[in-house]
Design a protein around this motif. Structure first.
Motif, PDB file in Angstrom:
ATOM      1  N   ARG A 220      24.352  24.700 -14.991  1.00  0.00           N
ATOM      2  CA  ARG A 220      24.267  23.681 -13.932  1.00  0.00           C
ATOM      3  C   ARG A 220      23.005  22.835 -14.151  1.00  0.00           C
ATOM      4  NH1 ARG A 220      23.357  28.750 -11.545  1.00  0.00           N
ATOM      5  NH2 ARG A 220      21.278  28.996 -10.632  1.00  0.00           N
ATOM      6  N   SER A 231      25.333  21.066  -7.211  1.00  0.00           N
ATOM      7  CA  SER A 231      25.538  21.612  -5.866  1.00  0.00           C
ATOM      8  C   SER A 231      24.540  21.002  -4.866  1.00  0.00           C
ATOM      9  CB  SER A 231      25.400  23.142  -5.881  1.00  0.00           C
ATOM     10  OG  SER A 231      24.109  23.521  -6.353  1.00  0.00           O
ATOM     11  N   THR A 232      23.300  20.805  -5.295  1.00  0.00           N
ATOM     12  CA  THR A 232      22.295  20.182  -4.424  1.00  0.00           C
ATOM     13  C   THR A 232      22.673  18.719  -4.142  1.00  0.00           C
ATOM     14  OG1 THR A 232      20.554  21.633  -5.277  1.00  0.00           O
ATOM     15  CG2 THR A 232      19.865  19.588  -4.194  1.00  0.00           C
ATOM     16  N   ARG A 234      25.688  17.403  -4.041  1.00  0.00           N
ATOM     17  CA  ARG A 234      26.805  17.337  -3.102  1.00  0.00           C
ATOM     18  C   ARG A 234      26.373  17.681  -1.683  1.00  0.00           C
ATOM     19  NH1 ARG A 234      29.353  19.868  -7.599  1.00  0.00           N
ATOM     20  NH2 ARG A 234      29.074  21.942  -6.642  1.00  0.00           N
ATOM     21  N   ALA A 235      25.433  18.557  -1.521  1.00  0.00           N
ATOM     22  CA  ALA A 235      24.988  18.996  -0.192  1.00  0.00           C
ATOM     23  C   ALA A 235      24.054  17.989   0.477  1.00  0.00           C
ATOM     24  CB  ALA A 235      24.307  20.366  -0.313  1.00  0.00           C
TER      25      ALA A 235
END
Length: 284
Positions: A220, A231-232, A234-235
């Motif tokens: 990642r 992931s960060t 998207r959040a």
């Protein structure tokens, strides 16, 4: 030569003798010395009305009796009546102010034209200005000050907006930071701290990818200007930019800024990220 008959029927020839007034009639018509012969005149109702208003230049005066029949006066009587009428006419002059009004009584209305009849506060004697007038002047002054302040504020905001638009239109790191802070509704004075983080993380390259750290080894890798993992991103990406790629410069900055504020506070973002004891930059 034509003739004519006498009263007795005898024809008389030649010029007749001049007509003579009988003595008894002549005596009746004779005028006594010092007396003016009266001039008889009958005035109509219209003339009588005119004489009542002082039209006496003819030397005669006609008065209307109660029966409507004009009475006749000679010149002497006319003169006396005229004098009396003139005296009475002066006595009958009445001041309109003394005549009472009937019906509704009218009151005079005073009109004033602002700036002409009524001196304004600036023209009034300072000693006669009341507390109410002073309060009004003070209130008007405060309102004028607030209006001036509001206009100055709007002018400053307009100037800042124009500067920001120009910065964004030029693009580059400064333009992207300015646009991202605006989207996140954050103050522009955070820009220096954000830029420091960007330059430490990616050197200002929106396509930078870290292939050697632990995140890369875990599959990642950190990407973009602020080096966030997928992931960060998207959040924390701003909802209005959620459809953009992780390498989009503005979307990437919004994700990194919001992550730092949520985990390290606004002061850390303003300071340009975390640092070690020697003042060196420490990634997040």
């Amino acid at each position: 030569m034509a003739g004519h008959r006498s009263p007795g029927g005898r024809r008389v020839t030649g010029d007749p003798a001049p007509h003579r007034v009988p003595t008894r009639h002549a005596a009746r018509h004779a005028t006594a010395p010092g007396r003016v012969a009266p001039r008889r005149t009958v005035a109509s109702t219209t003339a009588a009305v005119g004489a009542a208003f002082g039209v006496l230049s003819t030397g005669t005066f006609a008065a209307v009796t109660s029966t409507g029949v004009p009475a006749i006066a000679d010149a002497a009587e006319t003169s006396t009546a005229a004098t009396q009428l003139a005296a009475n006419s002066e006595a009958l002059q009445v001041d309109p102010a003394d005549v009472p009004l009937t019906g509704a009584h009218l009151s005079p209305v005073a009109y004033s034209v602002a700036g002409i009849d009524d001196p304004g506060p600036a023209e009034a004697d300072p000693e006669t200005i009341t507390d109410v007038e002073l309060a009004s002047l003070d209130k008007a002054g405060r309102i004028a000050d607030r209006i001036a302040e509001q206009q100055a504020k709007e002018a400053a905001e307009a100037a800042a907006r124009a500067e920001l638009d120009a910065l964004i239109s030029r693009g580059g790191v400064d333009g992207w930071i300015a646009q991202a802070l605006e989207i996140c509704d954050l103050p522009r004075d955070l820009a220096p701290g954000v830029k420091k983080i960007i330059m430490a993380e990616s050197g200002g390259n929106p396509r930078a990818i870290n292939l050697w750290d632990s995140n890369a080894r875990a599959g990642r890798p950190s990407q973009g200007l602020m080096q966030v993992i997928p992931s960060t991103f998207r959040a924390y990406v701003h909802p209005s930019l959620s459809g953009r790629a992780i390498t989009d410069p503005v979307a990437n900055i919004t994700a990194g800024v919001r992550y730092m504020i949520a985990n390290y506070g606004l002061d850390t973002l303003e300071a340009g990220g975390r640092s070690n004891g020697s003042g060196g930059y420490v990634g997040y």
